[in-house]
Design an enzyme around this catalytic site. Structure first.
Site, PDB file in Angstrom:
ATOM      1  N   ASP A  54      -5.060   1.843 -23.224  1.00 56.20           N
ATOM      2  CA  ASP A  54      -4.743   0.486 -22.804  1.00 56.20           C
ATOM      3  C   ASP A  54      -5.544  -0.454 -23.706  1.00 56.20           C
ATOM      4  OD1 ASP A  54      -3.876  -1.694 -21.113  1.00 56.20           O
ATOM      5  OD2 ASP A  54      -5.889  -1.662 -20.251  1.00 56.20           O
ATOM      6  N   ASP A 109      -6.267  -4.536 -22.895  1.00 55.60           N
ATOM      7  CA  ASP A 109      -7.024  -5.542 -22.142  1.00 55.60           C
ATOM      8  C   ASP A 109      -7.894  -4.902 -21.070  1.00 55.60           C
ATOM      9  OD1 ASP A 109      -6.119  -8.292 -23.087  1.00 55.60           O
ATOM     10  OD2 ASP A 109      -4.195  -7.319 -22.725  1.00 55.60           O
ATOM     11  N   ASP A 142      -8.153   1.060 -17.488  1.00 53.63           N
ATOM     12  CA  ASP A 142      -9.199   0.364 -16.738  1.00 53.63           C
ATOM     13  C   ASP A 142      -8.691  -0.251 -15.445  1.00 53.63           C
ATOM     14  OD1 ASP A 142      -9.087  -3.024 -17.282  1.00 53.63           O
ATOM     15  OD2 ASP A 142      -7.753  -1.695 -18.384  1.00 53.63           O
TER      16      ASP A 142
END
Length: 219
Positions: free
Chosen positions: A8, A10, A168
């Site tokens: 990922d 961001d 995250d």
């Protein structure tokens, strides 16, 4: 055997989420309101399952139009200053270097648009590590739907059982689960307070476990 890593962006590679959340929190406080993590968490890591919008929500809380206050442009400007000063999260660079040395294939899969992800990867000097970058324009539905991860996995030419995702956010972990790809959850300072779907492994930071040990643990 794990042959590919899918990251990922961001909040995982670069913590872009904490600055934006903190800036919106400050704006809400000026109007005597609170932006909760429960609300903000709906859009972290993907927007496909949520219609939450912070400005619209603040207008609902205050019962007034805030269009003339320029709040969105202010949040963009203030949070961008913090983002541009930030470095990759701990362990990211070391993981990329080790993965390259081991001959693993690498991709990014992000619900953000290319102009955002590509520009930051280039600014951080890590764009060259990735064979493919899959973003919101490349699929019909972003996370928590699995399309981004499946697109990245296909581009890398590996099976779902040969890939490993780093995420995250709850939306991202759910997307990996739906794609049938193993996932390591590494929450950031904002998402660590949210409830996560099951992950194969949870770390505080990517630096907590060197990549070679992580691969052995998950093999």
């Amino acid at each position: 055997m794990i042959k590919a890593l899918i990251f990922d962006f961001d909040g995982l590679v670069l913590d872009t989420e904490t600055p934006e959340y903190q800036t919106w929190q400050s704006v809400y406080a000026e109007f005597g309101k609170t932006l909760t993590l429960e609300n903000w968490g709906q859009i972290i890591g993907g927007t496909a399952a949520s219609d939450f919008h912070p400005l619209t929500h603040l207008e609902e809380l205050t019962g007034r139009s805030l269009a003339d206050f320029g709040l969105e442009s202010r949040v963009r400007d203030e949070s961008m200053q913090m983002i541009l000063a930030a470095k990759p999260r701990p362990g990211v660079l070391e993981t990329l270097e080790t993965a390259q040395r081991l001959g693993l294939r690498l991709a990014v899969a992000s619900s953000s648009p290319h102009w955002w992800v590509d520009s930051h990867l280039q600014r951080l000097g890590i764009f060259h590590y990735f064979e493919t970058v899959q973003c919101s324009e490349d699929v019909s539905r972003t996370k928590p739907e699995p399309e981004l991860f499946l697109a990245a996995q296909t581009k890398l030419g590996v099976g779902t059982h040969e890939a490993l995702v780093f995420e995250d956010s709850p939306n991202g972990v759910l997307a990996a689960n739906r794609a049938g790809i193993r996932v390591v959850a590494i929450p950031n300072p904002v998402t660590q307070h949210l409830s996560f779907p099951p992950a194969n492994l949870v770390l505080g930071e990517m630096s907590d476990l060197p990549l070679e040990q992580l691969l052995q643990k998950l093999s």
